[in-house]
Design a protein around this motif. Sequence first.
Motif, PDB file in Angstrom:
ATOM      1  N   ARG A  23      23.349  -9.283  20.365  1.00 49.26           N
ATOM      2  CA  ARG A  23      24.791  -9.056  20.364  1.00 49.26           C
ATOM      3  C   ARG A  23      25.330  -9.220  21.772  1.00 49.26           C
ATOM      4  N   GLU A  24      26.401  -9.998  21.913  1.00 47.11           N
ATOM      5  CA  GLU A  24      26.958 -10.325  23.217  1.00 47.11           C
ATOM      6  C   GLU A  24      28.452 -10.015  23.202  1.00 47.11           C
ATOM      7  N   THR A  25      28.897  -9.186  24.154  1.00 55.11           N
ATOM      8  CA  THR A  25      30.294  -8.788  24.251  1.00 55.11           C
ATOM      9  C   THR A  25      30.831  -9.177  25.617  1.00 55.11           C
ATOM     10  N   PRO A  26      31.877 -10.021  25.693  1.00 55.56           N
ATOM     11  CA  PRO A  26      32.413 -10.428  26.996  1.00 55.56           C
ATOM     12  C   PRO A  26      32.968  -9.238  27.782  1.00 55.56           C
ATOM     13  N   VAL A  27      32.747  -9.255  29.097  1.00 54.95           N
ATOM     14  CA  VAL A  27      33.328  -8.260  29.996  1.00 54.95           C
ATOM     15  C   VAL A  27      33.831  -8.998  31.239  1.00 54.95           C
ATOM     16  N   GLY A  28      34.606  -8.318  32.091  1.00 48.97           N
ATOM     17  CA  GLY A  28      35.097  -8.933  33.312  1.00 48.97           C
ATOM     18  C   GLY A  28      33.954  -9.246  34.255  1.00 48.97           C
ATOM     19  N   GLY A  29      34.059 -10.394  34.976  1.00 49.81           N
ATOM     20  CA  GLY A  29      32.920 -10.771  35.800  1.00 49.81           C
ATOM     21  C   GLY A  29      33.216 -11.594  37.027  1.00 49.81           C
ATOM     22  N   THR A  38      23.373  -6.314  23.956  1.00 49.28           N
ATOM     23  CA  THR A  38      22.786  -5.158  23.291  1.00 49.28           C
ATOM     24  C   THR A  38      21.506  -5.594  22.589  1.00 49.28           C
ATOM     25  N   LEU A  39      20.371  -5.052  23.022  1.00 50.94           N
ATOM     26  CA  LEU A  39      19.076  -5.409  22.455  1.00 50.94           C
ATOM     27  C   LEU A  39      18.831  -4.636  21.158  1.00 50.94           C
ATOM     28  N   ASP A  40      17.757  -4.990  20.479  1.00 51.45           N
ATOM     29  CA  ASP A  40      17.466  -4.387  19.170  1.00 51.45           C
ATOM     30  C   ASP A  40      17.192  -2.890  19.265  1.00 51.45           C
ATOM     31  N   ASP A  41      16.714  -2.428  20.422  1.00 51.74           N
ATOM     32  CA  ASP A  41      16.442  -1.000  20.563  1.00 51.74           C
ATOM     33  C   ASP A  41      17.651  -0.222  21.087  1.00 51.74           C
ATOM     34  N   GLY A  42      18.802  -0.885  21.184  1.00 53.63           N
ATOM     35  CA  GLY A  42      20.021  -0.241  21.642  1.00 53.63           C
ATOM     36  C   GLY A  42      20.251  -0.321  23.142  1.00 53.63           C
ATOM     37  N   THR A  43      19.292  -0.859  23.885  1.00 60.26           N
ATOM     38  CA  THR A  43      19.457  -1.016  25.330  1.00 60.26           C
ATOM     39  C   THR A  43      20.570  -2.004  25.640  1.00 60.26           C
ATOM     40  N   SER A  44      21.422  -1.661  26.596  1.00 63.05           N
ATOM     41  CA  SER A  44      22.478  -2.563  27.043  1.00 63.05           C
ATOM     42  C   SER A  44      22.106  -3.176  28.384  1.00 63.05           C
ATOM     43  N   LEU A  45      22.488  -4.430  28.561  1.00 58.19           N
ATOM     44  CA  LEU A  45      22.286  -5.149  29.807  1.00 58.19           C
ATOM     45  C   LEU A  45      23.608  -5.756  30.252  1.00 58.19           C
TER      46      LEU A  45
END
Length: 292
Positions: A23-29, A38-45
């Motif tokens: 899952r990929e959600t755009p943010v400011g960059g 968002t990885l399968d174990d709920g970890t966010s990067l």
Amino acid sequence: MDLAYLRTHPQHLPTFLTHQRIRETPVGGGVCTASRLTLDDGTSLFAKTWPSGPAPDGLFATEAAGLAWLREAGTIPVPEVLVALPEMIAMEWVEPGEPTRRAAEDFGRALAGLHRAGADTFGASWPGWIGPLPLDNTPTTGGWSSWFAERRLQPYLTISADRGALSAGDVAVVEEIIKTIDSYGGTEPPARIHGDLWPGNLLWGADGRGWLVDPAAHGGHRETDLATLALFGGVAHLDVIVDSYREVWPLADGWPVRLPLHQLHLLLVHTAAFGSAYRGAVRAAADALRRA
């Protein structure tokens, strides 16, 4: 893909993204395209890619090296880099929070600790980038002022002049500052600095801490980081940060007068990269130095 798999196979992240397995959600960059993964174990990067075409050679490797070097000091929160590939970088996600006085006090003390970790020379062992532009990190065993003039001011003054972002008068004023840079004093041994610490690169976390992100890390003058925190409206609780910093490591006499000199580098980067909209800020910094 979970975090354990990613740590073992970081090179697979682009493939998983291409096939929409994460899952990929755009943010400011800023100059890069940024997203929250968002990885399968709920970890966010937090991930960054170049917006069009291949990324400039070494861009993300440089950012990873700088983050690792700052993190190595063990004094201040810096995200862990999990993936550093030619086409992207991904690191631990820092949940945003609100700036508080307590967080600012802690950050000021931690920043002093980072700077005290030091560097072998002015510059760095890796090629540099600042925003979309190369940054000459060629190390020197000489003093700070000539290194700063040659590596941090002159290149971006030249680019700014060539693209018409500064007037001939502006260029002449900055050139005079470069010629007389030794007169401003402030000679110190190299500190371990962030190198691009404008307010947008200090991330206030939900954990109540101030995190360093998006560095142009190198051995430099510690006043540079403090000076750039005051740019573009200034970071929240700047006075608290500076006071807490000085409790841990007092600044040399005359440091307030030198702040525009340190700011001039990042302002010239802006005229070089983005044009004449920043011309007034460059001239204001230069004129403040001339009046000092």
